[in-house]
Design an enzyme around this catalytic site. Structure first.
Site, short mmCIF file in Angstrom:
data_model
loop_
_atom_site.label_atom_id
_atom_site.label_comp_id
_atom_site.label_asym_id
_atom_site.label_seq_id
_atom_site.Cartn_x
_atom_site.Cartn_y
_atom_site.Cartn_z
N LYS A 39 -9.33 1.82 -2.96
CA LYS A 39 -9.90 1.44 -1.67
C LYS A 39 -11.25 2.11 -1.45
CE LYS A 39 -8.54 1.10 3.22
NZ LYS A 39 -7.49 1.42 4.21
N GLU B 88 0.83 -1.20 0.00
CA GLU B 88 0.00 0.00 0.00
C GLU B 88 0.87 1.26 0.00
OE1 GLU B 88 -3.41 2.02 2.93
OE2 GLU B 88 -2.13 0.40 3.64
N CYS C 261 -5.53 -2.95 3.06
CA CYS C 261 -5.36 -2.84 4.50
C CYS C 261 -6.64 -3.14 5.27
CB CYS C 261 -4.80 -1.45 4.84
SG CYS C 261 -4.06 -1.37 6.50
#
Length: 544
Positions: free
Chosen positions: A341, A272, A393
């Site tokens: 995301k 990330e 994440c």
């Protein structure tokens, strides 16, 4: 009075009761990764249930204290991120660290409060209603506001030797939570009941649940699709305090470039925000650097995916993205497939109540705290011969949200940066959450992280390869593509289970409430004097 009764009498004393509640709560982290003592959680919750029976007048507050201490012990690493990494003074960091556990503890307290309201027999209240309420509460805290499901009972049961893990593909983590709570409650009824006949049923139920779990662990709901690939998962080990430092930027890019250039796997994945610059701004900092990454990967026969932030199409905001450089061409710099995301971290990736929280951000080193959402059910990225469903994440804490993409995918991938939490249990807890998603979705998952836990997880939820944390390395291994759907996927997630539990909870509450009201009404009617519009008859003289 036998020794058990004497011991329980001692435990019910105030100066013993409260330390015991807090000691039980402080032991809950041992049930989760990296310790994986899954058997401990039913014992701890069962002990709490029995303690609340010994002091019913303190049951709700006792459950709150259990949650407060337990969640604080599990999520102590929030202070690491706020104070050690972001630089927030302890005057603010300490209260904010305890704020989340203080909020989360309301859910177990609510379970015991509602259980007390139901005037059901003890076996029904403890053996059925309480586990149902606990599972509903765990679901609610995963969804309320933005949700935080870490520390749910179900996650503690995801371990190599845990029988309850077999139920994950059937009903997801909330079914595991329900069954774990059932085992805790039934254990109390086995150990504390008037006769062996009353103890036999909960004992048989515990044995049945464990046996069923072992059987389900042997079932494969998904199957290999015949494809396979080698993967290289890059762990850069860039300290969070240096990650966004402009003076360290060229060194960061050079480090990742060397790792990519030395990789010959079919698929290479960077973590990330591995390059801490907006993708569209890279040309200003290092002209042609993206071309070089793509060229080296293509020259080595590797499909490259890179975590990087980028502006949205209108350049009015930015996204936490994973870009696919497999077919990148310098003449088409904006024609890059990407995943963005969608489920953002509150206070980390977006600012709730900005009028209140903005002053705190000015005291912290927390760049890019205002991402846009990428949208739900995004299509997988095609890397080599795999359709890869990415999540970033925090997102893999929400299994229901990953189903739509997983149905189209042959491989799951998580990219993360847990450098915020240094050498804490956060990275291990996050790995265990990924193991849960793998069981639910029935596919390999690869994890590329900045500092750990970089790993390859097989469809049975087992970590087959794990990179050492806080080390600059590339984890290489083999994966197989998978197809098919688990029962959990076919149901569309947790909602059918939760709706069923909600209906059951309402029925149980009413079953305990209505008879009590009816009894009170009947008693009141008996006490009322008889009245009638007819003249009363003269009493008969029994003596005549």
């Amino acid at each position: 009075m036998n020794w058990v009764a004497k011991f329980e009498d001692w435990c019910s004393r105030r100066y013993v009761y409260w330390p015991l509640v807090m000691l039980l709560a402080a032991a809950t982290p041992l049930a989760f990764a990296p310790y994986y003592h899954f058997w401990l959680m039913p014992l701890l919750l069962g002990a709490l249930i029995r303690l609340t029976e010994l002091r019913p007048q303190n049951s709700v507050f006792g459950a709150y204290c259990f949650g407060l201490v337990g969640y604080a012990a599990q999520f102590y690493w929030i202070h690491t991120a706020l104070h050690d990494i972001s630089g927030l003074p302890n005057l603010y960091a300490l209260p904010l660290t305890i704020l989340l556990p203080a909020y989360l503890a309301l859910y177990p307290a609510a379970c015991f409060w509602l259980m007390e309201k139901a005037r059901l027999p003890r076996g029904w209240r403890i053996g059925l209603l309480l586990p149902v309420l606990w599972a509903l509460a765990e679901f609610a805290r995963e969804r309320a506001i933005t949700g935080f499901g870490w520390g749910a009972l179900g996650y503690s049961q995801v371990a190599d030797l845990s029988p309850l893990a077999g139920y994950a593909p059937v009903g997801g983590v909330h079914l595991l939570t329900l069954l774990c709570a059932f085992c805790s409650s039934w254990l109390v009824l086995v150990l504390h009941n008037q006769s062996w006949k009353q103890r036999a049923l909960p004992l048989m139920l515990i044995v049945g649940v464990i046996a069923g779990g072992w059987q389900l662990r042997q079932v494969r709901f998904t199957e290999p699709d015949g494809s396979s690939a080698t993967v290289a998962l890059v762990q850069g080990n860039i300290a969070q305090t240096l990650k966004w430092d402009a003076a360290y930027l060229n060194e960061t890019m050079q480090s990742y470039y060397e790792q990519v250039a030395n990789s010959h796997a079919d698929i290479t994945i960077l973590p990330e925000t591995s390059i801490p610059v907006m993708r569209q701004d890279l040309q200003e900092y290092n002209p042609g650097i993206l071309d070089q990454f793509a060229y080296e990967a293509q020259r080595n026969g590797s499909a490259l995916a890179m975590g990087i932030a980028q502006y949205n199409q209108q350049r009015t905001g930015y996204l936490n993205a994973v870009i696919n450089l497999s077919n990148y061409h310098p003449d088409r710099p904006d024609d890059i497939p990407f995943y963005a995301k969608n489920h953002l971290v509150p206070f980390g990736e977006y600012k709730p109540l900005p009028a209140i929280t903005e002053p705190l951000y000015r005291m912290m080193n927390m760049p890019l705290a205002g991402f846009d959402r990428g949208g739900s059910a995004q299509a997988p990225l095609l890397l080599a011969n795999q359709r890869v469903a990415f999540n970033v994440c925090y997102e893999d804490g929400f299994g229901d949200e990953l189903i739509a993409s997983a149905k189209q995918a042959s491989l799951l991938a998580n990219v993360s940066n847990l450098g915020w939490f240094v050498r804490s249990n956060a990275i291990h807890q996050h790995l265990q959450i990924s193991q849960t998603r793998v069981l639910e979705l029935g596919r390999y998952m690869v994890r590329a992280t900045n500092t750990g836990a970089t790993a390859i997880i097989n469809p049975q939820g087992q970590v087959v390869k794990l990179a050492p944390p806080d080390t600059r390395t590339v984890l290489e291994g083999n994966i197989e593509g998978y197809r098919g759907e688990t029962p959990y996927m076919k149901m569309g997630g947790s909602l059918p289970l939760v709706c069923g539990l909600l209906c059951l909870a309402v029925l149980l509450m009413l079953a305990g409430y209505l008879p009590r009201r009816k009894l009170a009404s009947d008693t009141a009617e008996e006490r009322l004097p008889e009245t009638s519009s007819e003249p009363s008859a003269e009493p008969k003289d029994e003596g005549k």
